[in-house]
Motif scaffolding. Structure first.
Motif, short mmCIF file in Angstrom:
data_model
loop_
_atom_site.label_atom_id
_atom_site.label_comp_id
_atom_site.label_asym_id
_atom_site.label_seq_id
_atom_site.Cartn_x
_atom_site.Cartn_y
_atom_site.Cartn_z
N SER A 6 93.28 -30.47 -15.50
CA SER A 6 93.67 -29.41 -16.43
C SER A 6 92.69 -29.28 -17.60
N SER A 7 92.05 -30.38 -17.97
CA SER A 7 90.96 -30.35 -18.95
C SER A 7 89.68 -30.77 -18.25
N LEU A 8 88.58 -30.14 -18.62
CA LEU A 8 87.28 -30.52 -18.06
C LEU A 8 86.99 -31.97 -18.44
N THR A 9 86.51 -32.75 -17.48
CA THR A 9 86.09 -34.11 -17.79
C THR A 9 84.62 -34.25 -17.42
N TYR A 10 83.93 -35.09 -18.16
CA TYR A 10 82.52 -35.31 -17.88
C TYR A 10 82.13 -36.71 -18.29
N LYS A 11 81.08 -37.18 -17.66
CA LYS A 11 80.56 -38.52 -17.96
C LYS A 11 79.05 -38.44 -17.91
N ARG A 12 78.42 -39.00 -18.93
CA ARG A 12 76.96 -39.11 -18.96
C ARG A 12 76.59 -40.45 -18.35
N ILE A 13 75.63 -40.44 -17.44
CA ILE A 13 75.17 -41.67 -16.81
C ILE A 13 73.70 -41.84 -17.15
N ILE A 14 73.37 -42.98 -17.73
CA ILE A 14 72.00 -43.26 -18.16
C ILE A 14 71.32 -44.14 -17.14
N ASN A 15 70.08 -43.81 -16.83
CA ASN A 15 69.25 -44.65 -15.96
C ASN A 15 68.60 -45.71 -16.83
N SER A 16 69.28 -46.82 -16.99
CA SER A 16 68.78 -47.86 -17.89
C SER A 16 67.50 -48.51 -17.38
N ASN A 17 67.18 -48.33 -16.10
CA ASN A 17 65.93 -48.87 -15.55
C ASN A 17 64.72 -48.07 -15.99
N ASN A 18 64.94 -46.86 -16.49
CA ASN A 18 63.83 -45.98 -16.78
C ASN A 18 63.79 -45.51 -18.22
N LEU A 19 64.49 -46.17 -19.11
CA LEU A 19 64.46 -45.74 -20.51
C LEU A 19 63.10 -46.03 -21.13
N ARG A 20 62.69 -45.12 -21.99
CA ARG A 20 61.38 -45.26 -22.63
C ARG A 20 61.35 -46.43 -23.56
#
Length: 132
Positions: free
Chosen positions: A118-132
């Motif tokens: 009923s409400s939009l859900t979202y999740k951010r997924i970070i590629n921790s192997n490739n962080l600057r």
């Protein structure tokens, strides 16, 4: 990991989430992913969010490209992988799917958007192997 003071691709992420929220407000939940996919394309164009749709992502094994590949729903701004779903509850396997996409592309950020509640859900997924 993201720090509390710096959010990776903050402005771009907010713009994408805003477009997704607008689509969800208009359509609600319960449609097939293909309906949200089509509506998002229209909203991304209206919102001037650069995107590519149904992008083939190459997979490599020991430096050699495999015949198999992933298909991402969207890549926005040439740096954010967006996967959309329309389900009641998001199983853990879908988060692993985004992690695999990030590993395959060496991109830093993926987003999983679910239009199925009923409400939009979202999740951010970070590629921790490739962080600057």
């Amino acid at each position: 990991m993201e720090s509390k003071t710096e959010i990776l691709y903050k402005e771009e992420s907010y713009k994408i989430i805003g477009a997704c929220m607008k689509v969800h407000r208009e359509l609600g939940s319960g449609f097939l992913e293909a309906v949200y996919d089509e509506a998002l394309k229209k909203e991304f164009m209206k919102s001037e969010i650069p995107f590519k749709s149904q992008v083939k992502l190459k997979v490599f094994y020991e430096g050699e490209q495999l015949k198999k590949y992933y298909i991402a729903d969207f890549i926005c701004y040439d740096k954010i992988i967006l996967e959309i779903k329309s389900i009641n509850q998001v199983p853990v396997v879908f988060y692993a799917q985004i992690k695999n996409y990030l590993t395959a592309t060496k991109m830093e950020l993926g987003m999983l958007i679910n239009f199925g509640q009923s409400s939009l859900t979202y999740k951010r997924i970070i590629n921790s192997n490739n962080l600057r």
